[in-house]
Each structure stands twice: as C-alpha cells, then as structure tokens.
Design a protein around this motif. Structure first.
Motif, PDB file in Angstrom:
ATOM      1  N   PHE A 114       0.821  -1.215   0.000  1.00  0.00           N
ATOM      2  CA  PHE A 114       0.000   0.000   0.000  1.00  0.00           C
ATOM      3  C   PHE A 114       0.853   1.263   0.000  1.00  0.00           C
ATOM      4  N   GLN A 115       2.047   1.199   0.588  1.00  0.00           N
ATOM      5  CA  GLN A 115       3.010   2.300   0.549  1.00  0.00           C
ATOM      6  C   GLN A 115       2.392   3.642   0.964  1.00  0.00           C
ATOM      7  N   GLY A 116       1.570   3.578   2.016  1.00  0.00           N
ATOM      8  CA  GLY A 116       0.996   4.810   2.552  1.00  0.00           C
ATOM      9  C   GLY A 116      -0.105   5.408   1.715  1.00  0.00           C
ATOM     10  N   GLN A 117      -0.628   4.649   0.738  1.00  0.00           N
ATOM     11  CA  GLN A 117      -1.706   5.138  -0.119  1.00  0.00           C
ATOM     12  C   GLN A 117      -3.056   4.645   0.410  1.00  0.00           C
ATOM     13  N   GLY A 118      -4.132   5.275  -0.049  1.00  0.00           N
ATOM     14  CA  GLY A 118      -5.464   4.860   0.357  1.00  0.00           C
ATOM     15  C   GLY A 118      -5.872   5.446   1.689  1.00  0.00           C
ATOM     16  N   ILE A 119      -6.935   4.886   2.266  1.00  0.00           N
ATOM     17  CA  ILE A 119      -7.512   5.432   3.498  1.00  0.00           C
ATOM     18  C   ILE A 119      -6.924   4.764   4.738  1.00  0.00           C
ATOM     19  N   GLY A 241       0.612 -10.123  -2.112  1.00  0.00           N
ATOM     20  CA  GLY A 241       0.936  -9.224  -3.203  1.00  0.00           C
ATOM     21  C   GLY A 241       0.224  -9.598  -4.493  1.00  0.00           C
ATOM     22  N   THR A 242       0.220 -10.890  -4.801  1.00  0.00           N
ATOM     23  CA  THR A 242      -0.472 -11.372  -6.007  1.00  0.00           C
ATOM     24  C   THR A 242      -1.959 -11.087  -5.924  1.00  0.00           C
ATOM     25  N   ASN A 243      -2.544 -11.327  -4.756  1.00  0.00           N
ATOM     26  CA  ASN A 243      -3.973 -11.081  -4.577  1.00  0.00           C
ATOM     27  C   ASN A 243      -4.315  -9.601  -4.704  1.00  0.00           C
ATOM     28  N   LEU A 244      -3.469  -8.745  -4.152  1.00  0.00           N
ATOM     29  CA  LEU A 244      -3.727  -7.310  -4.246  1.00  0.00           C
ATOM     30  C   LEU A 244      -3.594  -6.807  -5.683  1.00  0.00           C
ATOM     31  N   GLU A 245      -2.720  -7.429  -6.453  1.00  0.00           N
ATOM     32  CA  GLU A 245      -2.617  -7.061  -7.868  1.00  0.00           C
ATOM     33  C   GLU A 245      -3.904  -7.420  -8.613  1.00  0.00           C
ATOM     34  N   LYS A 246      -4.502  -8.552  -8.252  1.00  0.00           N
ATOM     35  CA  LYS A 246      -5.786  -8.937  -8.860  1.00  0.00           C
ATOM     36  C   LYS A 246      -6.883  -7.944  -8.470  1.00  0.00           C
ATOM     37  N   ALA A 247      -6.864  -7.537  -7.198  1.00  0.00           N
ATOM     38  CA  ALA A 247      -7.849  -6.550  -6.747  1.00  0.00           C
ATOM     39  C   ALA A 247      -7.638  -5.217  -7.459  1.00  0.00           C
ATOM     40  N   LYS A 248      -6.390  -4.853  -7.628  1.00  0.00           N
ATOM     41  CA  LYS A 248      -6.068  -3.598  -8.316  1.00  0.00           C
ATOM     42  C   LYS A 248      -6.561  -3.640  -9.761  1.00  0.00           C
ATOM     43  N   ALA A 249      -6.371  -4.783 -10.432  1.00  0.00           N
ATOM     44  CA  ALA A 249      -6.826  -4.926 -11.816  1.00  0.00           C
ATOM     45  C   ALA A 249      -8.349  -4.830 -11.907  1.00  0.00           C
ATOM     46  N   ARG A 296      -6.408   2.464  -4.364  1.00  0.00           N
ATOM     47  CA  ARG A 296      -6.179   1.929  -3.012  1.00  0.00           C
ATOM     48  C   ARG A 296      -7.365   2.217  -2.091  1.00  0.00           C
ATOM     49  N   SER A 297      -7.952   3.402  -2.201  1.00  0.00           N
ATOM     50  CA  SER A 297      -9.104   3.724  -1.353  1.00  0.00           C
ATOM     51  C   SER A 297     -10.294   2.839  -1.681  1.00  0.00           C
ATOM     52  N   THR A 298     -10.481   2.556  -2.972  1.00  0.00           N
ATOM     53  CA  THR A 298     -11.577   1.680  -3.377  1.00  0.00           C
ATOM     54  C   THR A 298     -11.368   0.271  -2.842  1.00  0.00           C
ATOM     55  N   ILE A 299     -10.127  -0.220  -2.904  1.00  0.00           N
ATOM     56  CA  ILE A 299      -9.817  -1.537  -2.332  1.00  0.00           C
ATOM     57  C   ILE A 299     -10.076  -1.536  -0.835  1.00  0.00           C
ATOM     58  N   ASP A 300      -9.693  -0.448  -0.161  1.00  0.00           N
ATOM     59  CA  ASP A 300      -9.935  -0.333   1.285  1.00  0.00           C
ATOM     60  C   ASP A 300     -11.423  -0.454   1.601  1.00  0.00           C
ATOM     61  N   PHE A 302     -13.892  -1.573  -0.318  1.00  0.00           N
ATOM     62  CA  PHE A 302     -14.427  -2.852  -0.769  1.00  0.00           C
ATOM     63  C   PHE A 302     -14.099  -3.959   0.234  1.00  0.00           C
ATOM     64  N   THR A 303     -12.840  -3.996   0.685  1.00  0.00           N
ATOM     65  CA  THR A 303     -12.413  -5.038   1.630  1.00  0.00           C
ATOM     66  C   THR A 303     -13.075  -4.850   2.989  1.00  0.00           C
ATOM     67  N   ALA A 304     -12.984  -3.631   3.529  1.00  0.00           N
ATOM     68  CA  ALA A 304     -13.548  -3.375   4.858  1.00  0.00           C
ATOM     69  C   ALA A 304     -15.058  -3.549   4.857  1.00  0.00           C
ATOM     70  N   GLY A 305     -15.699  -3.178   3.768  1.00  0.00           N
ATOM     71  CA  GLY A 305     -17.149  -3.288   3.702  1.00  0.00           C
ATOM     72  C   GLY A 305     -17.656  -4.686   3.451  1.00  0.00           C
ATOM     73  N   THR A 306     -16.751  -5.586   3.101  1.00  0.00           N
ATOM     74  CA  THR A 306     -17.146  -6.971   2.838  1.00  0.00           C
ATOM     75  C   THR A 306     -16.718  -7.902   3.953  1.00  0.00           C
ATOM     76  N   GLU A 307     -15.413  -7.941   4.197  1.00  0.00           N
ATOM     77  CA  GLU A 307     -14.842  -9.004   5.018  1.00  0.00           C
ATOM     78  C   GLU A 307     -15.273  -8.939   6.478  1.00  0.00           C
ATOM     79  N   THR A 308     -15.265  -7.743   7.066  1.00  0.00           N
ATOM     80  CA  THR A 308     -15.544  -7.663   8.497  1.00  0.00           C
ATOM     81  C   THR A 308     -16.993  -8.030   8.812  1.00  0.00           C
ATOM     82  N   THR A 309     -17.939  -7.494   8.042  1.00  0.00           N
ATOM     83  CA  THR A 309     -19.348  -7.775   8.317  1.00  0.00           C
ATOM     84  C   THR A 309     -19.697  -9.219   7.992  1.00  0.00           C
TER      85      THR A 309
END
Length: 526
Positions: A114-119, A241-249, A296-300, A302-309
């Motif tokens: 993430f390198q400090g990007q996103g929320i 890393g591979t999974n995050l690249e898929k999410a990024k795509a 990165r914000s969209t991934i944040d 998407f992930t937070a809104g799905t996985e935790t709930t």
C-alpha cells in the motif's frame, strides 16, 4: 596489499565495541523512558512469550497487566511496540487524546504494497483528506439513511433466495454472506449489483478472503515481526501481493469504465465522485486525489465493507448453532436453558420471561412473517439486539485494532512513547473486561440486557475501535448485521451437522483478525 597490523586490528575492534556500546546505551536510555515490559531477547525480542495462535488473549493475560500495568512494551523482533490494556487506558489514548494517537502504525506485510496510499494505511494530511472525502461520499450515497436500508433489505431477499436454493443440503455460508455484504458496499463504490454466480466477482472476493486469513495467520504474524527475513522465505504470505494485484486490476477496470460514461454533474457512486474531485484538483500538486489513491481507497472500502461484516455474520451463525436455545429451537420454558444465563445476583421474573423468548420468538412477535424486518423494529427487539452485540463482543473481530502510532515523542501515563513507535490498543481487553461483562469468556446476551429486559448500552463496546480511526462504515455495518441476521432467522432454522456441544467456536486464526473455523450447515425453511 599489506596485511593489517595487529595494532590496527585491535583499534578497529575497540572502536567497534565503543560504537556498539554507545548504541546500546542510547537504546537503553530510550527503553528506560518507555513503558516497562518483559526483557526481550536479541533479534527475536519477546517472540517466545507470544502465542501466534491467539495473540490478543496472550496479551490480555493478567500476568502482563498486573506486572507492568495498563501500558507496557513488547518487542516484536527488534522493534518495540507499546500495548495499551483496559478500558480507561484505551479510552484515554483513542478518545481523550485522539489526535496524538491517530497515526497509523507499521504493518510491514501490507505496508510494502500500500506504501501509505489509500484510506486505511495513509497518514497525515493525505489520510485526513481521503477519510473526510470517503465519509462524506458514503453519507451522500445513503449510509445511515433510509435509502441504504432499502438496499440492504433488497439484498437480504437475494440472500434468502440463495439460502432457499441450498434445498436443506449442507453448505459453507462463507461466499453467500460475502456476496450479500459486498453488494451493499459495491452499490456505493461501483454503483452496481453483482450476481451471486458472477465468476469475476467471486474471484475477487476469494482473494480478499484469503488475504484476511493470511494476515490473521501465524504466517502473517511472523511476516509482520520479521519482515526482512520472511521476504526470503517461501510461504503463503507472498500471495498477498499477487492477490492485491488482482484486486487492483478489478478496480482499475471499473475505474476505466466509469471514465467513459462519467457525467460530472451527476456522479453515480464513489468512483465517479473521486474522478470529479481529481479533475477539480488536477493543478494541485499536493492533492491526495491521485489515481493510485483512488485505486487503493476503493480496495480499502471494498475489503472493509465486505470481510468484516460477512465474517461477523458467519461467526454469529456458528455461535447460534452452538447455543440453539438462543436462536429459539428448544422449549422456551427449559430450566436448563435459563440456568446458562444466570449470574450471581437476583434476577426478576420479568427477566426470566424475556430470556425464555429467544431471538426467533421475538422476531415473530415484533415483525411477524408477512414482511421483512426493518431498522425501526430494533428498538422493540432488545434480545435480538443484545445477541448481535454479544456476537461482536465475544468474537472481538479485530482484537488489537489496526496498529496506531504517535507522530512525536508522547508522554503517556508517566512514560514516554517515542516518535513513530507502533501502538496496539488491545480492544479485547475492553470487550472482555470482567467488571463490565461478568464471565467475559462466556457467550451471554445478558451482558447487554438490563434487569427489566431493556437493551443495555455500554461504553466498553468497541468492536469498531474508537477515536479518529474508528471504522468509517460502523453505521452501515450495524444496519447490515441486524437486517441480515434477523431476516435469516425469520425465514430459516439453523441445523448443525454435529452435536451443538461438539461445535468449536474458538477462532481458527487469530492475529490481525479473529477468523472462525470453517464449517458447513443446513438451513431449514420455517
């Protein structure tokens, strides 16, 4: 080249020793000012004292807090981290001194991607701009309003149809629950609904689910503790890393499609709003609204809104199978059922009657069978509300919160936390406080019930963390948990595949998150 003389070698050794001694003394002086803690070993720190299979409960042990107090230092490898234990200390840090403890701490396993990007993993002005924008956009698209409630109720109908399609056969609920919760955040972020058999949608949820499990596994914990070493070691942590690249795509494809149909005067979703904001600030070199931050914000979100709930719902269904009397399968008047709730002290007859009603009886009485539950029903359903709160308390989904930090040397409770030190507010120590929640290791909905049967609020209820970094989607998650769970129990009975006494509800993985064991069940139409 002439060999070095003996005197030169001795001089180099002496200078090296003096340098190492100076470094050690400097670090020792810093450690003296920091909160106390168990003595670390070279290189591995306190690794031998920490259980990788249930880190939060290890840190909650009375021996640590009784010996070192409610703020203590541990070494994860060579890096010191400060652990904040107990409600008063956590509240002081996250709420009373929220600005000082707002920075995000280090998570090497994810930081390198993430390198400090996103929320979630940003800091400073970038984080403030992106979080403020995300909160505003979420509210504009219905979070906390009637419109998003209608979306959740519509999605509940899709979910119930999928459950009906299992035809009373055993199934793993993971991806059905993922689809349901993910589609809510997708309606805000992407402006669309995905079918439950959409292969691309299922694939992206699979990689996000895997990442949550990896970071919560011993592999993830060790990779965060010894990042340089683990970079050289093969293992599942490299799949992040591979999974995050898929999410990024996946997100990039959606972003490009949005650009082609964007109407700046009528944004449809989060991505549209971000693109409009990006264009407005295109001449601002310091703007946080870059393409990388959009992805990165969209991934944040998407992930937070799905996985935790979805994980909370999945864990909740497992617990309800373990305790069928709560769901409402057994005789309401069973003395044995009631005794499992009794604590020391007097319980009134009205409370005994309330405890005997159980969730399904309450749903039938308040909602009936002819309509879906709605948020206005929750005030009349204290027992159902208490069960949902108790699920969240008991599972302590993100037990240590995501790591915090301090932006400067910070005095705290008589000690000094050095700048950039990682800080873990131990949420489990708050959620499992024995004075606030008697018998905290037992699942007991009475923790959130008053003696007269009304719902009991508690300041100790912090499953979403607290302060500046509190979960941005807390209101949305609360709404989803109530509506999805109430709708499922209104229409189905849960049938475990084993004796309830044999169901294991301990986390399968526990570190960044507490992940329930994998299981299958049957749902029986009522």
């Amino acid at each position: 080249m002439e060999p070095l003389g003996t005197s030169t070698v001795l001089l180099v050794i002496c200078l090296s020793c003096l340098l190492l001694s100076a470094i050690w003394k400097s670090q020792a002086n810093k450690r003296k000012k920091m909160p106390p803690g168990p003595t670390p070993l070279p290189i591995i720190g306190n690794a031998l004292q920490l259980k990788t299979n249930h880190l939060d409960l290890t840190l909650c042990k009375a021996s640590l807090s009784e010996t070192f107090g409610h703020v203590f230092t541990l070494h994860f490898g060579t890096k010191p981290v400060v652990v904040i234990h107990g409600y008063d200390a956590v509240k002081e840090a996250l709420i009373d001194r929220a600005e000082e403890f707002a920075p995000r701490g280090k998570m090497p396993l994810l930081d390198k991607y993430f390198q400090g990007q996103g929320i979630i993993f940003s800091n400073g002005e970038r984080w403030k701009q992106l979080r403020r924008f995300a909160l505003t956009t979420l509210r504009n698209f219905g979070m906390g309003k009637k419109s998003i409630e209608e979306r959740i109720r519509e999605e509940a109908q899709y979910l119930l149809e999928q459950l009906q399609a299992t035809k009373e056969q055993p199934f793993d609920p993971t991806f059905l629950l993922n689809c349901a919760t993910s589609n809510i955040i997708c309606s805000i972020v992407f402006g669309k609904h995905y079918d439950y058999d959409d292969k691309k949608f299922l694939a992206i949820m699979a990689v996000m689910n895997e990442n949550f499990e990896i970071v919560s596994s011993p592999w993830g914990q060790v990779a965060n503790t010894f990042p340089s070493f683990m970079n050289l070691i093969p293992g599942p942590h490299h799949r992040i890393g591979t999974n995050l690249e898929k999410a990024k795509a996946f997100v990039t494809e959606e972003m490009e499609a949005h650009k082609e149909t964007l109407d700046p005067s009528s944004p449809r979703d989060f991505i549209d709003c971000f693109l409009v904001k990006q264009d407005q600030e295109k001449n601002n070199e310091a703007s946080a609204f870059t393409t990388e931050n959009l992805i990165r914000s969209t991934i944040d979100l998407f992930t937070a809104g799905t996985e935790t709930t979805s994980t909370t719902l999945r864990y909740g269904l497992l617990i309800l199978q373990k305790y069928p009397e709560i769901e409402g399968k057994t005789n309401a008047g069973s003395t044995g059922v009631l005794l499992c709730f009794l604590h020391v002290g007097f319980l009134t007859l009205s409370l005994l009657r309330l405890l005997s009603e159980k969730v399904r009886e309450e749903i039938d009485r308040v909602v009936g069978r002819s309509r879906f539950p709605c948020m206005s029903d929750r005030g009349e359903m204290p027992y159902t509300d208490s069960v949902i709160h108790e699920i969240q308390r008991f599972i302590s989904l993100v037990p240590m919160s995501l790591p915090h930090s301090v932006g400067k040397d910070t005095p705290f409770r008589g000690y000094t936390i050095p700048k950039d030190t990682t800080v873990f507010p131990l949420l489990t120590s708050v959620l499992f406080d024995g004075k606030e929640f008697p018998n905290p290791t037992q699942f007991d909905p009475q923790h959130f019930l008053n003696k007269d049967g009304t719902f009991r609020k508690s300041d100790y209820f912090m499953p979403f963390s607290a302060g500046k970094r509190v979960c941005a989607g807390e209101g949305l998650a609360r709404m989803e948990l109530f509506l999805f769970l109430a709708s499922i129990l209104q229409n189905f009975r849960l049938k475990p595949l084993t004796d309830p006494q044999d169901i294991d509800i301990k986390p399968h993985l526990s570190s960044v998150g507490n992940v329930p064991p994998k299981y299958r069940l049957c749902v029986m139409p009522r």
